[in-house]
Write a protein that holds these residues in place. Structure first.
Motif, PDB file in Angstrom:
ATOM      1  N   ALA A   1      25.284 -72.843  34.057  1.00 34.84           N
ATOM      2  CA  ALA A   1      26.214 -73.469  34.736  1.00 34.84           C
ATOM      3  C   ALA A   1      25.940 -74.762  34.893  1.00 34.84           C
ATOM      4  N   PRO A   2      26.968 -75.649  34.488  1.00 34.02           N
ATOM      5  CA  PRO A   2      26.918 -77.335  34.748  1.00 34.02           C
ATOM      6  C   PRO A   2      26.905 -77.585  36.211  1.00 34.02           C
ATOM      7  N   ARG A   3      25.786 -78.046  36.795  1.00 35.69           N
ATOM      8  CA  ARG A   3      26.013 -78.336  38.274  1.00 35.69           C
ATOM      9  C   ARG A   3      24.935 -79.564  38.313  1.00 35.69           C
ATOM     10  N   GLU A   4      25.313 -80.191  39.752  1.00 35.81           N
ATOM     11  CA  GLU A   4      24.138 -81.221  39.979  1.00 35.81           C
ATOM     12  C   GLU A   4      22.820 -80.907  39.832  1.00 35.81           C
ATOM     13  N   ALA A   5      22.742 -79.556  40.025  1.00 32.12           N
ATOM     14  CA  ALA A   5      21.086 -79.020  39.956  1.00 32.12           C
ATOM     15  C   ALA A   5      21.248 -77.678  39.357  1.00 32.12           C
ATOM     16  N   ARG A   6      21.257 -77.520  38.095  1.00 30.08           N
ATOM     17  CA  ARG A   6      21.284 -76.183  37.259  1.00 30.08           C
ATOM     18  C   ARG A   6      20.280 -75.272  38.011  1.00 30.08           C
ATOM     19  N   LEU A   7      20.777 -73.899  38.001  1.00 30.27           N
ATOM     20  CA  LEU A   7      20.004 -72.874  38.564  1.00 30.27           C
ATOM     21  C   LEU A   7      18.663 -72.904  37.467  1.00 30.27           C
ATOM     22  N   GLY A   8      18.889 -72.881  36.270  1.00 28.67           N
ATOM     23  CA  GLY A   8      17.727 -72.703  35.268  1.00 28.67           C
ATOM     24  C   GLY A   8      16.907 -74.076  35.344  1.00 28.67           C
ATOM     25  N   ASP A   9      17.312 -75.242  35.712  1.00 25.96           N
ATOM     26  CA  ASP A   9      16.392 -76.059  35.883  1.00 25.96           C
ATOM     27  C   ASP A   9      15.667 -76.167  37.207  1.00 25.96           C
ATOM     28  N   VAL A  10      16.300 -75.504  38.087  1.00 23.96           N
ATOM     29  CA  VAL A  10      15.718 -75.345  39.560  1.00 23.96           C
ATOM     30  C   VAL A  10      14.483 -74.215  39.399  1.00 23.96           C
ATOM     31  N   PHE A  11      14.687 -73.196  38.593  1.00 26.04           N
ATOM     32  CA  PHE A  11      13.709 -72.114  38.294  1.00 26.04           C
ATOM     33  C   PHE A  11      12.588 -72.927  37.616  1.00 26.04           C
ATOM     34  N   ALA A  12      12.853 -73.669  36.548  1.00 31.34           N
ATOM     35  CA  ALA A  12      11.807 -74.284  35.550  1.00 31.34           C
ATOM     36  C   ALA A  12      11.002 -74.928  36.353  1.00 31.34           C
ATOM     37  N   VAL A  13      11.610 -76.150  37.179  1.00 31.25           N
ATOM     38  CA  VAL A  13      10.790 -76.946  37.943  1.00 31.25           C
ATOM     39  C   VAL A  13      10.112 -76.387  39.162  1.00 31.25           C
ATOM     40  N   SER A  14      10.738 -75.536  39.803  1.00 27.56           N
ATOM     41  CA  SER A  14      10.068 -74.814  40.891  1.00 27.56           C
ATOM     42  C   SER A  14       8.873 -73.886  40.574  1.00 27.56           C
ATOM     43  N   ILE A  15       9.027 -73.204  39.603  1.00 30.35           N
ATOM     44  CA  ILE A  15       7.908 -72.419  38.815  1.00 30.35           C
ATOM     45  C   ILE A  15       6.643 -73.364  38.479  1.00 30.35           C
ATOM     46  N   ALA A  16       6.880 -74.480  37.940  1.00 32.39           N
ATOM     47  CA  ALA A  16       6.021 -75.458  37.302  1.00 32.39           C
ATOM     48  C   ALA A  16       5.436 -75.807  38.451  1.00 32.39           C
ATOM     49  N   GLU A  17       6.005 -76.543  39.261  1.00 33.59           N
ATOM     50  CA  GLU A  17       5.544 -77.039  40.647  1.00 33.59           C
ATOM     51  C   GLU A  17       4.614 -76.092  41.319  1.00 33.59           C
ATOM     52  N   GLY A  18       5.034 -74.775  41.498  1.00 39.09           N
ATOM     53  CA  GLY A  18       4.263 -73.917  42.243  1.00 39.09           C
ATOM     54  C   GLY A  18       3.125 -73.395  41.464  1.00 39.09           C
ATOM     55  N   LEU A  19       3.123 -73.530  40.259  1.00 37.82           N
ATOM     56  CA  LEU A  19       1.668 -73.094  39.304  1.00 37.82           C
ATOM     57  C   LEU A  19       0.952 -74.042  39.582  1.00 37.82           C
ATOM     58  N   LEU A  20       1.502 -75.479  39.420  1.00 41.01           N
ATOM     59  CA  LEU A  20       0.285 -76.455  39.439  1.00 41.01           C
ATOM     60  C   LEU A  20      -0.194 -76.810  41.007  1.00 41.01           C
ATOM     61  N   ASP A  21       0.334 -76.618  41.813  1.00 50.12           N
ATOM     62  CA  ASP A  21       0.136 -77.100  43.158  1.00 50.12           C
ATOM     63  C   ASP A  21      -0.136 -75.669  44.202  1.00 50.12           C
ATOM     64  N   ALA A  22      -1.208 -75.267  44.589  1.00 57.72           N
ATOM     65  CA  ALA A  22      -1.310 -73.984  45.627  1.00 57.72           C
ATOM     66  C   ALA A  22      -0.457 -74.214  46.814  1.00 57.72           C
ATOM     67  N   GLU A  23      -0.210 -75.499  47.203  1.00 61.74           N
ATOM     68  CA  GLU A  23       0.562 -75.759  48.547  1.00 61.74           C
ATOM     69  C   GLU A  23       2.147 -75.517  48.497  1.00 61.74           C
ATOM     70  N   ILE A  24       2.500 -75.735  47.005  1.00 64.65           N
ATOM     71  CA  ILE A  24       3.780 -75.704  46.632  1.00 64.65           C
ATOM     72  C   ILE A  24       4.251 -74.088  46.289  1.00 64.65           C
ATOM     73  N   GLY A  25       3.185 -73.597  45.767  1.00 66.56           N
ATOM     74  CA  GLY A  25       3.494 -72.110  45.324  1.00 66.56           C
ATOM     75  C   GLY A  25       4.224 -71.134  46.358  1.00 66.56           C
ATOM     76  N   PRO A  26       3.806 -70.896  47.420  1.00 65.63           N
ATOM     77  CA  PRO A  26       4.452 -70.181  48.806  1.00 65.63           C
ATOM     78  C   PRO A  26       6.119 -70.604  48.880  1.00 65.63           C
ATOM     79  N   SER A  27       6.361 -72.064  48.707  1.00 63.00           N
ATOM     80  CA  SER A  27       7.726 -72.295  48.820  1.00 63.00           C
ATOM     81  C   SER A  27       8.483 -71.974  47.615  1.00 63.00           C
ATOM     82  N   THR A  28       7.803 -71.942  46.344  1.00 62.45           N
ATOM     83  CA  THR A  28       8.731 -71.563  45.285  1.00 62.45           C
ATOM     84  C   THR A  28       9.002 -70.168  45.581  1.00 62.45           C
ATOM     85  N   LEU A  29       8.135 -69.296  46.005  1.00 61.69           N
ATOM     86  CA  LEU A  29       8.401 -67.968  46.289  1.00 61.69           C
ATOM     87  C   LEU A  29       9.385 -67.712  47.316  1.00 61.69           C
TER      88      LEU A  29
END
Length: 229
Positions: free
Chosen positions: A104-132
């Motif tokens: 769905a077109p939004r200022e921040a699409r849900l698909g983009d949020v999942f993509a960015v948060s998962i990528a960030e969480g996998l690359l940074d152990a300090e961000i992973g818990p926030s992604t979850l």
């Protein structure tokens, strides 16, 4: 009278919200690989010290972004916990709604949020818990509650519904990320509605109560609804 040391400006929260919107928009455009804290400060049109004043460090900034997104979508997320009809109808409705919501077109699409948060969480152990905490687990939890309702009705086998929720949502998310965020739409296209239909059918075969299966749920009968129906 000077402000006491450590006290916040009266418009602190408003300024912080503006910074979050600017940085979120920059992240969701995915223009470069994992922008640095300095690049995020530039996107927000502030200095690095100013960004640190409002958020501390990069992991804390990412946590604030993801928490804000969760709170903004809380009402819609909670609605997912409510079944829609019997087990088959409810599961197929869930799958169709997820596909629509992710795109769905939004200022921040849900698909983009999942993509960015998962990528960030996998690359940074300090961000992973926030992604979850703010993105993945809330999505799994509301689906678990939906499944709990079907178990209580006797439509679904007694099982670990959190594991069942992961069993359903994982291939759905991977299929969307494959097509929309990893270039699959161009390099190896998939008919997502058809794929989702197959995933739904597999889930129902695995988890529908025996009585439901005897009635023909998810066995490919002529009365089976597709996601596009």
């Amino acid at each position: 009278m000077s402000r006491p040391k450590g006290a916040r400006d009266g418009d602190y929260d408003d300024k912080r919200s503006v910074l979050l919107r600017r940085i979120t928009a920059r992240l969701m455009r995915r223009e470069t690989a994992r922008p640095s804290f300095r690049q995020l400060a530039e996107a927000a049109d502030v200095s690095v010290p100013t960004l640190r004043h409002y958020f501390g460090d990069r992991p804390a900034l990412m946590a604030a972004i993801l928490e804000t997104y969760l709170e903004a979508g809380r009402r819609g997320l909670e609605a997912v916990a409510e079944p829609t009809g019997n087990l088959e109808t409810s599961i197929r409705d869930y799958c169709a709604a997820l596909l629509t919501a992710m795109r769905a077109p939004r200022e921040a699409r849900l698909g983009d949020v999942f993509a960015v948060s998962i990528a960030e969480g996998l690359l940074d152990a300090e961000i992973g818990p926030s992604t979850l905490r703010y993105i993945v687990d809330p999505s799994v939890d509301v689906l678990r509650r939906r499944l709990d309702a079907h178990v209580a009705r006797g439509e679904m086998i007694a099982t670990d519904t959190r594991a069942a929720a992961l069993f359903l949502i994982s291939p759905l998310l991977l299929a969307i990320l494959h097509q929309d965020h990893l270039g699959g739409r161009d390099t190896s296209p998939v008919d997502l509605p058809a794929a989702f239909d197959s995933i739904c059918a597999a889930f129902l075969r695995a988890y529908a109560a025996p009585e439901q299966l005897r009635r023909g749920v998810a066995v490919g009968g002529s009365d089976r609804r597709g996601l596009g129906d």
